[in-house]
Scaffold this motif. Structure first.
Motif, mmCIF file in Angstrom:
data_model
loop_
_atom_site.group_PDB
_atom_site.id
_atom_site.type_symbol
_atom_site.label_atom_id
_atom_site.label_comp_id
_atom_site.label_asym_id
_atom_site.label_seq_id
_atom_site.Cartn_x
_atom_site.Cartn_y
_atom_site.Cartn_z
ATOM 1 N N TRP A 58 5.703 2.585 -0.486
ATOM 2 C CA TRP A 58 6.144 2.188 -0.462
ATOM 3 C C TRP A 58 7.813 1.337 -1.702
ATOM 4 O O TRP A 58 8.224 2.146 -2.725
ATOM 5 C CB TRP A 58 6.004 0.443 -0.431
ATOM 6 N N ILE A 66 0.898 3.984 -0.101
ATOM 7 C CA ILE A 66 0.834 2.421 1.418
ATOM 8 C C ILE A 66 0.155 3.454 2.360
ATOM 9 O O ILE A 66 -0.819 2.897 3.404
ATOM 10 C CB ILE A 66 1.099 2.143 1.406
ATOM 11 N N SER A 90 -2.001 -3.666 -0.956
ATOM 12 C CA SER A 90 -0.991 -2.688 -1.484
ATOM 13 C C SER A 90 -0.157 -2.013 0.536
ATOM 14 O O SER A 90 1.067 -2.584 1.407
ATOM 15 C CB SER A 90 -0.478 -2.079 -2.060
ATOM 16 N N ALA A 94 1.707 -3.533 3.702
ATOM 17 C CA ALA A 94 3.290 -2.885 3.929
ATOM 18 C C ALA A 94 3.336 -2.700 5.364
ATOM 19 O O ALA A 94 3.863 -3.230 6.234
ATOM 20 C CB ALA A 94 3.294 -1.662 2.922
ATOM 21 N N GLN A 105 13.247 -2.547 10.511
ATOM 22 C CA GLN A 105 12.657 -2.246 9.986
ATOM 23 C C GLN A 105 13.407 -0.656 9.519
ATOM 24 O O GLN A 105 13.200 0.194 10.022
ATOM 25 C CB GLN A 105 11.151 -1.505 9.798
#
Length: 120
Positions: A58, A66, A90, A94, A105
């Motif tokens: 990330w 991640i 995490s 994510a 994204q």
């Protein structure tokens, strides 16, 4: 010393496997060969090894992976096939963010150029 490069690809073609189950599985075309990208670079077919193992990080923070997966290479593109670590805070966060952002994204990928040439 070889220099690690990062490539932003903008809006990749991304597919979540079984999105309703939250499995964290994802596929994304992250490079199309022979096409000049918005950085002015061209990645050539054969430049990315097939079945390469990769780690998802990330925001380029390699201390906190991640997810992980492999790269499947075709004659036209490189496709990441992997899984977010949804059993970690995490990785799960994510996954949810990326899934909710959808095509908005942005993704990037890193590499070490071993054989390259400057061009116009």
């Amino acid at each position: 010393m070889e220099n690690l490069q990062n490539k932003s690809i903008g809006k990749p073609q991304i597919t979540f496997k079984e999105p309703e189950s939250g499995s964290g599985e994802v596929e994304a075309i992250f490079s199309v060969f022979g096409i000049r990208d918005h950085d002015g670079d061209v990645v050539m077919a054969g430049s990315i090894p097939n079945e390469s193992k990769v780690t998802m990080a990330w925001a380029h923070d390699w201390t906190k992976p991640i997810g992980k997966g492999i790269v499947q290479v075709t004659d036209k593109s490189a496709i990441f096939k992997g899984k977010f670590f949804t059993d970690t805070d995490s990785g799960n966060e994510a996954y949810k963010i990326v899934k909710n952002m959808g095509e908005d994204q942005e993704w990037s990928w890193g590499f070490i150029a071993k054989n390259y040439q400057d061009g116009d």
